[in-house]
Write an enzyme that holds these catalytic residues in place. Sequence first.
Site, short mmCIF file in Angstrom:
data_model
loop_
_atom_site.label_atom_id
_atom_site.label_comp_id
_atom_site.label_asym_id
_atom_site.label_seq_id
_atom_site.Cartn_x
_atom_site.Cartn_y
_atom_site.Cartn_z
N HIS A 144 0.85 -1.21 0.00
CA HIS A 144 0.00 0.00 0.00
C HIS A 144 0.88 1.26 0.00
CE1 HIS A 144 -3.07 -2.60 2.33
NE2 HIS A 144 -3.62 -2.36 1.16
N LYS A 194 -17.87 -6.16 8.02
CA LYS A 194 -16.60 -6.88 7.94
C LYS A 194 -15.84 -6.69 9.25
CE LYS A 194 -12.84 -6.94 4.56
NZ LYS A 194 -12.33 -6.25 3.37
N ARG A 249 -2.31 -5.96 -8.03
CA ARG A 249 -1.17 -6.83 -7.77
C ARG A 249 -0.96 -7.85 -8.88
NH1 ARG A 249 -3.36 -8.09 -1.94
NH2 ARG A 249 -5.15 -8.13 -3.29
N SER A 307 -2.94 -7.53 3.17
CA SER A 307 -3.16 -7.35 4.61
C SER A 307 -3.52 -8.68 5.26
CB SER A 307 -4.30 -6.35 4.85
OG SER A 307 -3.98 -5.11 4.31
O1 PNS Z 1 -8.75 -2.73 0.50
P1 PNS Z 1 -10.06 -3.25 -0.01
O2 PNS Z 1 -10.79 -4.00 1.08
O3 PNS Z 1 -9.89 -4.06 -1.25
O4 PNS Z 1 -10.94 -1.95 -0.38
C1 PNS Z 1 -12.25 -2.10 -0.86
C2 PNS Z 1 -12.96 -0.75 -1.13
C3 PNS Z 1 -12.82 0.21 0.03
C4 PNS Z 1 -12.35 -0.10 -2.34
C5 PNS Z 1 -14.44 -1.14 -1.36
O5 PNS Z 1 -14.86 -1.97 -0.33
C6 PNS Z 1 -15.38 0.07 -1.46
O6 PNS Z 1 -15.36 0.79 -2.42
N1 PNS Z 1 -16.22 0.23 -0.43
C7 PNS Z 1 -17.18 1.31 -0.34
C8 PNS Z 1 -18.62 0.82 -0.62
C9 PNS Z 1 -18.95 0.96 -2.08
O7 PNS Z 1 -18.90 2.02 -2.66
N2 PNS Z 1 -19.32 -0.19 -2.70
C10 PNS Z 1 -19.68 -0.23 -4.08
C11 PNS Z 1 -18.49 -0.16 -4.99
S1 PNS Z 1 -18.89 -0.86 -6.48
#
Ligand code: PNS
Length: 154
Positions: A16, A40, A89, A126
């Site tokens: 990150h 989560k 990645r 993570s």
């Molecule tokens: O590090 P991560 O867990 O892969 O991040 C995921 C993240 C934060 C990018 C995703 O969970 C997110 O966008 N969450 C916000 C909720 C949202 O907008 N969901 C719809 C997206 S299509």
Amino acid sequence: MKILIPGSFDPPTNGHIDVINRCSKIFTEIIVGVVVNPSKDSLFTRTERSEMLDKIFNEKQNIKIESFEGLLVDFASKHNVDAIVKGLRAMTDFDYEFQMAQANFTLASYETIFIPSSPEYGYLSSSMVKEIHSYGGDVSSLVPPEVLKSLNND
Ligand code: PNS
């Protein structure tokens, strides 16, 4: 150009940090968005994750840490960002990220820019850090010192 790099950062890894640092050389302003996902379970709280990132990027004037709950596009629009940036990645990330990028474009016309992870961090996540650490393995080469301290409760 002002961009948003969203993620769970539970905890932030060297992968990150690498992506955020590389972006800070390309874009003028970076918001790192720490997501709060009530459905989560996370190892670190919203405050802990934000504080770790604050310490790591303390010296960087163009990087700001914020946390958010709800839709990414709403948070992006609140901060008036020009685009969302995601690190990729491997091809295994691609299907999911492509779907999210298309959803975010459909919802609010937000463009997503993908940046490849540096080769040395291609495998790093993570979840992997948490698993290795939970079995007593050494994660000191995988996370910054600020995160190692928090993992070890120092
Ligand atoms: O590090 P991560 O867990 O892969 O991040 C995921 C993240 C934060 C990018 C995703 O969970 C997110 O966008 N969450 C916000 C909720 C949202 O907008 N969901 C719809 C997206 S299509």
